[in-house]
Design a protein around this motif. Sequence first.
Motif, mmCIF file in Angstrom:
data_model
loop_
_atom_site.group_PDB
_atom_site.id
_atom_site.type_symbol
_atom_site.label_atom_id
_atom_site.label_comp_id
_atom_site.label_asym_id
_atom_site.label_seq_id
_atom_site.Cartn_x
_atom_site.Cartn_y
_atom_site.Cartn_z
ATOM 1 N N ASP A 65 -15.695 -5.777 -32.268
ATOM 2 C CA ASP A 65 -16.043 -5.881 -33.682
ATOM 3 C C ASP A 65 -15.034 -5.164 -34.569
ATOM 4 N N THR A 66 -14.324 -4.143 -34.043
ATOM 5 C CA THR A 66 -13.284 -3.486 -34.837
ATOM 6 C C THR A 66 -12.173 -4.463 -35.196
ATOM 7 N N ALA A 67 -11.925 -5.442 -34.347
ATOM 8 C CA ALA A 67 -10.918 -6.467 -34.616
ATOM 9 C C ALA A 67 -11.468 -7.570 -35.513
ATOM 10 N N GLN A 68 -12.594 -7.284 -36.187
ATOM 11 C CA GLN A 68 -13.255 -8.220 -37.099
ATOM 12 C C GLN A 68 -13.792 -9.452 -36.381
ATOM 13 N N ARG A 69 -14.139 -9.261 -35.125
ATOM 14 C CA ARG A 69 -14.791 -10.332 -34.374
ATOM 15 C C ARG A 69 -16.113 -10.655 -35.049
ATOM 16 N N GLY A 70 -16.275 -11.870 -35.500
ATOM 17 C CA GLY A 70 -17.471 -12.251 -36.223
ATOM 18 C C GLY A 70 -17.447 -11.877 -37.684
ATOM 19 N N MET A 71 -16.356 -11.260 -38.146
ATOM 20 C CA MET A 71 -16.198 -10.910 -39.561
ATOM 21 C C MET A 71 -14.800 -11.286 -40.033
ATOM 22 N N GLY A 72 -14.361 -12.484 -39.669
ATOM 23 C CA GLY A 72 -13.064 -12.960 -40.120
ATOM 24 C C GLY A 72 -12.160 -13.447 -39.009
ATOM 25 N N LEU A 73 -12.236 -12.811 -37.839
ATOM 26 C CA LEU A 73 -11.416 -13.258 -36.708
ATOM 27 C C LEU A 73 -12.130 -14.421 -36.033
ATOM 28 N N ASP A 74 -11.558 -15.608 -36.116
ATOM 29 C CA ASP A 74 -12.193 -16.801 -35.575
ATOM 30 C C ASP A 74 -12.024 -16.863 -34.054
ATOM 31 N N PRO A 75 -12.774 -17.715 -33.368
ATOM 32 C CA PRO A 75 -12.715 -17.759 -31.897
ATOM 33 C C PRO A 75 -11.325 -18.051 -31.340
ATOM 34 N N GLU A 76 -10.588 -18.967 -31.945
ATOM 35 C CA GLU A 76 -9.251 -19.251 -31.428
ATOM 36 C C GLU A 76 -8.329 -18.063 -31.648
ATOM 37 N N GLY A 77 -8.484 -17.387 -32.785
ATOM 38 C CA GLY A 77 -7.705 -16.176 -33.012
ATOM 39 C C GLY A 77 -8.023 -15.104 -31.993
ATOM 40 N N ALA A 78 -9.307 -14.976 -31.624
ATOM 41 C CA ALA A 78 -9.696 -13.998 -30.611
ATOM 42 C C ALA A 78 -9.101 -14.347 -29.257
#
Length: 378
Positions: A65-78
């Motif tokens: 979540d620190t990497a904005q997982r679910g708050m801007g970082l999309d699945p392909e970006g993850a």
Amino acid sequence: MTGNRAAAAAGVAGTSRTFFAAAHVVADPHADVSPDGPAVLDWDATLAFRRHLWSHGLGVAEAMDTAQRGMGLDPEGARELIRRSAAEARAVGGQLACGVGTDQLATPPADPEGPPAPAGLSAVRAAYEEQLELVEGCGAQPILMASRDLAARARGPQDYAEVYGELLRQASGPVILHWLGPMFDPALTGYWGSTDLDEATDTFLEILSAHPDKVDGVKISLLDAGRETDLRRRLPEGVRCYTGDDFHYPELIAGDAEGFSHALLGVFDPLAPLAAQALRSLDAGDVPGFRAVLDRTVPLARHLFEPPTRFYKTGVVLLAWLAGHQDHFTMVGGLQSARSLTHLRRAHQLAEELGLFPDPDLAQARMTRLLSVHGVGS
């Protein structure tokens, strides 16, 4: 300004505790994207920051979540972040654990006329499996993240036991289970099948007890030191506790006669030099020295993670910019606007008092520039 500077520590992993820093991502400030568009990252700066964490001997917890997982970082970006960080970890010998989630289920189909995302527990399990395969294929340790999709679909504790049980049976090696409280993500309210935390804890422990050989440890992010300590004492033999409590981490890591917590913390992103320094003291058996270093960081941590806690990432990225780890204060999804200027100015002050800025003059100049852009005097 005090002019203090945190002492750098040699890049050797600790022997007494395992420290993971959940790392932020650096947005590309030149990308022409909308706040809800796919994330565009500055890969050079993002990976350089991970090398910074490894240089202090900390492990990196990636795509959390620190990497904005679910708050801007999309699945392909993850997915791309995991692949690139894994390659970087192999190149420098850094310890890496990566988040495994189900966020691809929340992504609308590219074709608006196409079929909707599948529903039900089988879809959640398949999404987890897809990401688990990616992380294990990259050679990283998986962290099974709490899933908004599972929270929305589960009808009770048995559904959690079914999904997690199947994932643990499939995992090729020990994983870290992540319990993220609703203060970090309101969509996770009632995780493990109950809003009663005692009942949720019992379900969580039952799942662990059924598969202890497949669980390296559990990350507890409930901001409740007493509850974490109680849960830690009830873990199966050999299962570690990684504190995710950004309010009480010094006492939880120091532990007591009955045990201690390791750490997987978002606050270790800005605190890396001091976290490494404290860990060296603990490795040498100097508990008072460990507490002397980390206890004084708590005011900054509590400030960064004050409610609404999920916006702590804004302060984390501000401090990375002020410290010179990136050349701009721009975030994925425009999240740099999620905290007030008063909050950011106080974060700068607390971090400067800790000596977290290698170049205090640069940090002061950047903070002054940020305030002046908004018509606020320093």
